[in-house]
Design a protein around this motif. Structure first.
Motif, PDB file in Angstrom:
ATOM      1  N   THR A  83       0.835  -1.203   0.000  1.00 32.23           N
ATOM      2  CA  THR A  83       0.000   0.000   0.000  1.00 32.23           C
ATOM      3  C   THR A  83       0.865   1.246   0.000  1.00 32.23           C
ATOM      4  O   THR A  83       0.598   2.212  -0.734  1.00 32.23           O
ATOM      5  N   LEU A  84       1.909   1.248   0.810  1.00 35.29           N
ATOM      6  CA  LEU A  84       2.824   2.392   0.849  1.00 35.29           C
ATOM      7  C   LEU A  84       3.600   2.515  -0.457  1.00 35.29           C
ATOM      8  O   LEU A  84       3.745   3.619  -1.004  1.00 35.29           O
ATOM      9  N   LEU A  85       4.107   1.387  -0.941  1.00 33.84           N
ATOM     10  CA  LEU A  85       4.901   1.426  -2.166  1.00 33.84           C
ATOM     11  C   LEU A  85       4.073   1.941  -3.341  1.00 33.84           C
ATOM     12  O   LEU A  85       4.565   2.731  -4.163  1.00 33.84           O
ATOM     13  N   ASP A  86       2.823   1.542  -3.415  1.00 35.66           N
ATOM     14  CA  ASP A  86       1.936   2.016  -4.486  1.00 35.66           C
ATOM     15  C   ASP A  86       1.745   3.528  -4.442  1.00 35.66           C
ATOM     16  O   ASP A  86       1.409   4.147  -5.457  1.00 35.66           O
ATOM     17  N   ARG A  87       1.957   4.101  -3.258  1.00 37.22           N
ATOM     18  CA  ARG A  87       1.781   5.539  -3.080  1.00 37.22           C
ATOM     19  C   ARG A  87       3.120   6.277  -3.051  1.00 37.22           C
ATOM     20  O   ARG A  87       3.187   7.424  -2.603  1.00 37.22           O
ATOM     21  N   VAL A  94      -8.602   0.704  -2.179  1.00 33.87           N
ATOM     22  CA  VAL A  94      -7.208   0.768  -1.734  1.00 33.87           C
ATOM     23  C   VAL A  94      -6.279   0.522  -2.919  1.00 33.87           C
ATOM     24  O   VAL A  94      -5.308   1.250  -3.132  1.00 33.87           O
ATOM     25  N   ASP A  95      -6.585  -0.490  -3.705  1.00 36.17           N
ATOM     26  CA  ASP A  95      -5.749  -0.820  -4.863  1.00 36.17           C
ATOM     27  C   ASP A  95      -5.705   0.326  -5.875  1.00 36.17           C
ATOM     28  O   ASP A  95      -4.666   0.572  -6.502  1.00 36.17           O
ATOM     29  N   ASP A  96      -6.833   1.013  -6.040  1.00 38.37           N
ATOM     30  CA  ASP A  96      -6.937   2.071  -7.045  1.00 38.37           C
ATOM     31  C   ASP A  96      -6.476   3.439  -6.543  1.00 38.37           C
ATOM     32  O   ASP A  96      -6.644   4.446  -7.243  1.00 38.37           O
ATOM     33  N   LEU A  97      -5.919   3.477  -5.323  1.00 38.51           N
ATOM     34  CA  LEU A  97      -5.455   4.735  -4.722  1.00 38.51           C
ATOM     35  C   LEU A  97      -6.571   5.758  -4.610  1.00 38.51           C
ATOM     36  O   LEU A  97      -6.364   6.970  -4.780  1.00 38.51           O
ATOM     37  N   ALA A  98      -7.771   5.281  -4.350  1.00 36.72           N
ATOM     38  CA  ALA A  98      -8.919   6.179  -4.239  1.00 36.72           C
ATOM     39  C   ALA A  98      -8.744   7.130  -3.063  1.00 36.72           C
ATOM     40  O   ALA A  98      -8.186   6.767  -2.025  1.00 36.72           O
ATOM     41  N   ASP A  99      -9.221   8.331  -3.234  1.00 36.23           N
ATOM     42  CA  ASP A  99      -9.183   9.321  -2.165  1.00 36.23           C
ATOM     43  C   ASP A  99     -10.574   9.429  -1.554  1.00 36.23           C
ATOM     44  O   ASP A  99     -11.435  10.156  -2.056  1.00 36.23           O
ATOM     45  N   LEU A 100     -10.799   8.699  -0.481  1.00 35.69           N
ATOM     46  CA  LEU A 100     -12.090   8.740   0.209  1.00 35.69           C
ATOM     47  C   LEU A 100     -12.064   9.688   1.400  1.00 35.69           C
ATOM     48  O   LEU A 100     -13.040   9.781   2.150  1.00 35.69           O
ATOM     49  N   GLY A 101     -10.945  10.368   1.566  1.00 34.40           N
ATOM     50  CA  GLY A 101     -10.845  11.393   2.598  1.00 34.40           C
ATOM     51  C   GLY A 101     -11.195  10.877   3.979  1.00 34.40           C
ATOM     52  O   GLY A 101     -10.823   9.769   4.383  1.00 34.40           O
TER      53      GLY A 101
END
Length: 384
Positions: A90-94, A304-311
């Motif tokens: 999750t961190l690496l994807d970001r 989570v996979d799609d790096l969605a921003d759900l705030g």
């Protein structure tokens, strides 16, 4: 191989066949771990370029759901390794490489365990009863007691955190990974529980266990934090726990259907209980409840996979999923018991074991009180 899964039907059945024995003897799932390791299951989150499968959280959650239908305690233990590898991905994807070593070491065969839980710590990730003492060169020594340390007989890396209050005005929560060879800790032989017995989630007593400087991954101000590590832990933990208990519900429903067809009613001329309207209603109730979880699980994991921003909605959504999954599993298991009759009361009964295993769901964070507080704050704001 069964399509879209690392767990073919044959392996799943072998794992299911061992579950009762592990439970009865209160022993660790060592053979399951060997088989899952050989199948590449512990490398699911590891990117392909590092030697793994490169799966996202949605796919891993589905794999864990399937594993939990066969052996919930095995799935619980494996979840804790997957939480850390999932956090690293999750961190690496970001764009955050601070836990990339977790993925590299998992690819090399290291087994990670989750050593954050503490008795009486209702602050969870925002506080700690463990003391973290800074050492020359950036290392830390940890003193405290961690509970529910799944994979205790097998982990080689233990993710832990503790409070560094050496600067009383700026206390820090220090996160790091302990090497099993480092010493300075004791694993108690105290896991004799009602359910989830094969997970062997024993107490770990830290008595000066030293985490090397290059394995200290965060030093965060005590209290609530927006650090990506906190989000990554929370998202992977809640979603993977939800997947596990959804799997328990799925298996309980299968067993209820089987029992309804097998049981015969003398009152109704030997017809199967699957024709009884009350039994049909109970199975339908369980199926309706179970069916609602799959899309919610998939959607949040995919986000989570799609790096969605759900705030700000991330946390209430995640705790809602975890709470619904664990409570729903208890409901479905309860309906299955009522359909199956007294045979499920036997300690050797698979459904009886699911009844004991599913109880553990209420103890994983977030608990019902914390979850409701999080959701209430999201909708109503903080109390006046």
């Amino acid at each position: 191989m069964t399509p879209d899964t690392l767990l073919d039907d044959e392996l799943l059945q072998v794992i299911r066949s061992r579950a009762a024995g592990y439970d009865a003897s209160n022993t660790f799932f060592a053979e399951d771990l060997d088989d899952l390791r050989a199948a590449g299951y512990l490398r699911m989150f590891v990117p392909t370029e590092l030697g793994g499968h490169g799966f996202g959280l949605e796919r891993v959650a589905r794999e864990q759901l399937r594993l939990a239908t066969a052996a919930p305690a095995t799935a619980l233990g494996i979840t804790m390794h997957l939480v850390w590898t999932g956090v690293a991905k999750t961190l690496l994807d970001r764009g955050d490489c601070s836990l990339e070593f977790v993925l590299r070491e998992a690819a090399a065969g290291e087994v990670f365990a989750f050593g954050n839980s503490e008795a009486g710590n209702d602050l969870v990730l925002f506080g700690s009863t463990t003391r973290a003492e800074p050492q020359p060169g950036g290392a830390y020594r940890y003193f405290g007691q961690k509970i529910f340390t799944s994979l205790s007989p097998a982990w080689t890396r233990l993710g832990i955190f503790g409070l560094d209050d050496s600067d009383s005005g700026h206390p820090l929560l220090v996160h790091g990974f302990l090497d099993r060879a480092a010493g300075g800790y004791e694993i108690l032989d105290d896991w004799d529980t009602v359910g989830m017995r094969a997970s062997q989630s024993r107490t770990t007593v830290l008595d000066g266990a030293e985490v090397a400087a290059d394995r200290i991954v965060r030093k965060l101000p005590a209290g609530p934090s927006r650090d990506p590590l906190v989000f990554a832990i929370f998202a992977n933990f809640e979603i993977l726990i939800a997947a596990l208990y959804t799997g328990i519900g799925e298996r309980a429903l299968e067993l209820a259907v089987l029992a309804a067809h097998q049981r015969k009613s003398l009152k109704n001329d030997g017809r199967p209980y699957s024709s009884d309207p009350d039994i049909r209603y109970r199975v339908a109730e369980a199926a309706i409840a179970q069916d609602g979880l799959y899309p919610q699980l998939d959607v949040l994991a995919r986000a989570v996979d799609d790096l969605a921003d759900l705030g700000a909605s991330w946390f209430p959504r995640l705790v809602g999923l975890k709470l619904r999954a664990t409570e729903n599993a208890r409901f479905v298991v309860d309906q299955a018991l009522r359909v199956s009759g007294g045979r499920a009361l036997s300690s050797a009964s698979e459904l009886g074991r699911l009844y004991r295993d599913v109880v553990a769901g209420m103890f994983h964070p977030s608990d019902p009180e914390s979850a409701h507080s999080t959701v209430a704050n999201a909708w109503l704001g903080p109390p006046e």
